[in-house]
Design a protein around this motif. Structure first.
Motif, short mmCIF file in Angstrom:
data_model
loop_
_atom_site.label_atom_id
_atom_site.label_comp_id
_atom_site.label_asym_id
_atom_site.label_seq_id
_atom_site.Cartn_x
_atom_site.Cartn_y
_atom_site.Cartn_z
N LYS A 146 34.31 -27.80 -32.52
CA LYS A 146 33.57 -27.43 -31.00
C LYS A 146 32.82 -28.50 -30.99
CE LYS A 146 32.52 -22.27 -31.79
NZ LYS A 146 31.82 -21.15 -32.36
N GLN A 147 32.34 -29.23 -32.04
CA GLN A 147 31.10 -30.86 -31.29
C GLN A 147 32.39 -31.63 -30.77
OE1 GLN A 147 27.26 -31.60 -31.31
NE2 GLN A 147 28.29 -33.03 -29.90
N LEU A 148 33.76 -31.68 -31.32
CA LEU A 148 34.53 -32.84 -31.55
C LEU A 148 35.39 -32.61 -29.50
CD1 LEU A 148 36.42 -34.83 -31.80
CD2 LEU A 148 37.88 -33.52 -32.65
N GLU A 149 35.60 -31.12 -29.93
CA GLU A 149 35.73 -30.77 -28.25
C GLU A 149 34.47 -31.43 -27.34
OE1 GLU A 149 36.63 -26.47 -25.61
OE2 GLU A 149 36.98 -27.15 -27.88
N GLN A 150 33.36 -31.23 -27.68
CA GLN A 150 31.95 -31.54 -26.47
C GLN A 150 31.94 -33.06 -26.57
OE1 GLN A 150 28.92 -29.10 -27.95
NE2 GLN A 150 29.22 -27.63 -27.33
N ASP A 151 32.26 -33.76 -27.58
CA ASP A 151 32.30 -35.06 -27.58
C ASP A 151 33.44 -35.64 -26.42
OD1 ASP A 151 29.77 -35.11 -28.68
OD2 ASP A 151 31.43 -35.56 -31.01
N GLU A 152 34.32 -35.17 -26.95
CA GLU A 152 35.75 -35.11 -25.60
C GLU A 152 35.40 -34.89 -24.31
OE1 GLU A 152 38.91 -33.52 -27.96
OE2 GLU A 152 39.65 -35.03 -28.97
N LEU A 153 34.43 -33.74 -23.67
CA LEU A 153 34.50 -33.30 -22.22
C LEU A 153 33.31 -34.37 -22.42
CD1 LEU A 153 33.93 -29.68 -22.75
CD2 LEU A 153 35.87 -30.92 -21.87
N TRP A 154 32.36 -34.96 -23.27
CA TRP A 154 31.48 -35.70 -22.25
C TRP A 154 32.08 -37.38 -22.26
CZ3 TRP A 154 29.92 -40.35 -24.88
CH2 TRP A 154 28.91 -40.84 -24.17
N LEU A 155 32.79 -37.48 -23.22
CA LEU A 155 33.95 -39.03 -22.84
C LEU A 155 34.03 -38.83 -21.67
CD1 LEU A 155 34.19 -41.67 -24.12
CD2 LEU A 155 36.15 -40.85 -25.66
N ASN A 156 35.54 -38.13 -21.52
CA ASN A 156 36.03 -37.84 -20.25
C ASN A 156 34.75 -37.89 -18.89
OD1 ASN A 156 38.56 -37.84 -21.54
ND2 ASN A 156 39.06 -35.55 -21.91
N LYS A 157 34.43 -37.39 -19.05
CA LYS A 157 33.26 -37.58 -17.93
C LYS A 157 33.10 -38.63 -18.15
CE LYS A 157 29.06 -35.40 -15.66
NZ LYS A 157 29.59 -36.22 -14.73
N LYS A 159 33.99 -41.52 -18.97
CA LYS A 159 35.92 -42.50 -18.27
C LYS A 159 35.82 -42.59 -16.78
CE LYS A 159 37.77 -42.80 -22.29
NZ LYS A 159 39.58 -42.33 -23.04
N LYS A 160 35.50 -41.12 -16.50
CA LYS A 160 35.89 -40.72 -14.94
C LYS A 160 34.82 -41.00 -13.69
CE LYS A 160 36.35 -37.17 -11.70
NZ LYS A 160 35.52 -35.60 -11.09
N ASP A 161 33.32 -41.32 -14.67
CA ASP A 161 32.30 -41.81 -14.27
C ASP A 161 32.06 -42.67 -13.49
OD1 ASP A 161 30.90 -39.16 -13.28
OD2 ASP A 161 29.39 -39.68 -15.03
N LEU A 162 32.79 -43.53 -14.87
CA LEU A 162 32.70 -45.65 -14.66
C LEU A 162 34.00 -45.79 -13.29
CD1 LEU A 162 32.22 -46.42 -18.18
CD2 LEU A 162 31.09 -47.08 -16.65
N SER A 163 35.40 -44.51 -14.08
CA SER A 163 36.11 -44.85 -12.75
C SER A 163 35.65 -44.93 -11.24
CB SER A 163 37.24 -44.17 -13.04
OG SER A 163 38.60 -44.46 -12.69
#
Length: 176
Positions: A146-157, A159-163
């Motif tokens: 569950k924590q990994l899933e949350q971390d991946e969502l945070w990381l993807n967000k 990356k999107k924000d940076l893009s």
């Protein structure tokens, strides 16, 4: 300063990759590992804890008793599986006499005594975060997923924000 920090980060990533590679090559010989555990007094704390939790033996009595059993075992070359149970009983009587002022009988049978010292017992009976019991391990793996899933969502967000920020920066720069 920033260049040094970047190099440290790069080296840390390399170290983690090497660690992952080393762990992927690791092979566990379960029988040999169990033999090694059984050839020492590694599970003695479980004995003291069992006396406290299941027989209401005071903490200091249980731990002094366990320590005394280990000392006598090592001095005489005995292991948990072959220490004479009479020696174990006498040790408990001596420790209770010394600490409680009255000699008491060990509340465990020989089978219980040896069972509490078994590595399998320690694995089965330890529960909670980081504990080895199957129930705890399963629960902890679900929590980690569950924590990994949350971390991946945070990381993807991020990356999107940076893009999006890079696109906006390029657009603003083009206007200049």
């Amino acid at each position: 300063m920033l260049e040094d920090n970047a190099k440290v980060f790069s080296l840390a990533v390399s170290m983690l990759a090497l660690t992952t590679q080393a762990f992927s090559m690791l092979r566990i010989n379960k029988e040999r590992a169990l033999e090694e555990l059984e050839n020492d007094w590694t599970c003695t704390m479980a004995l003291a804890e069992a006396l406290q939790m299941h027989y209401q033996v005071p903490f200091r009595v249980g731990h002094n008793f366990a320590s005394d059993v280990v000392s006598k075992g090592r001095k005489n070359g005995w292991l948990p599986k072959n220490i004479p149970f009479e020696t174990v009983r006498k040790s408990y009587e001596e420790i209770t006499e010394k600490l409680e002022g009255k000699s008491q009988h060990l509340p465990l049978s020989e089978q219980e005594f040896r069972g509490y010292l078994a590595p399998e017992n320690v694995v089965r009976s330890r529960v909670g975060t980081g504990a080895p019991s199957p129930t705890s391990t399963s629960k902890n793996l679900v929590s980690i997923a569950k924590q990994l899933e949350q971390d991946e969502l945070w990381l993807n967000k991020k990356k999107k924000d940076l893009s999006e920020a890079a696109i906006k920066l390029d657009a603003e720069f083009s206007k200049l």
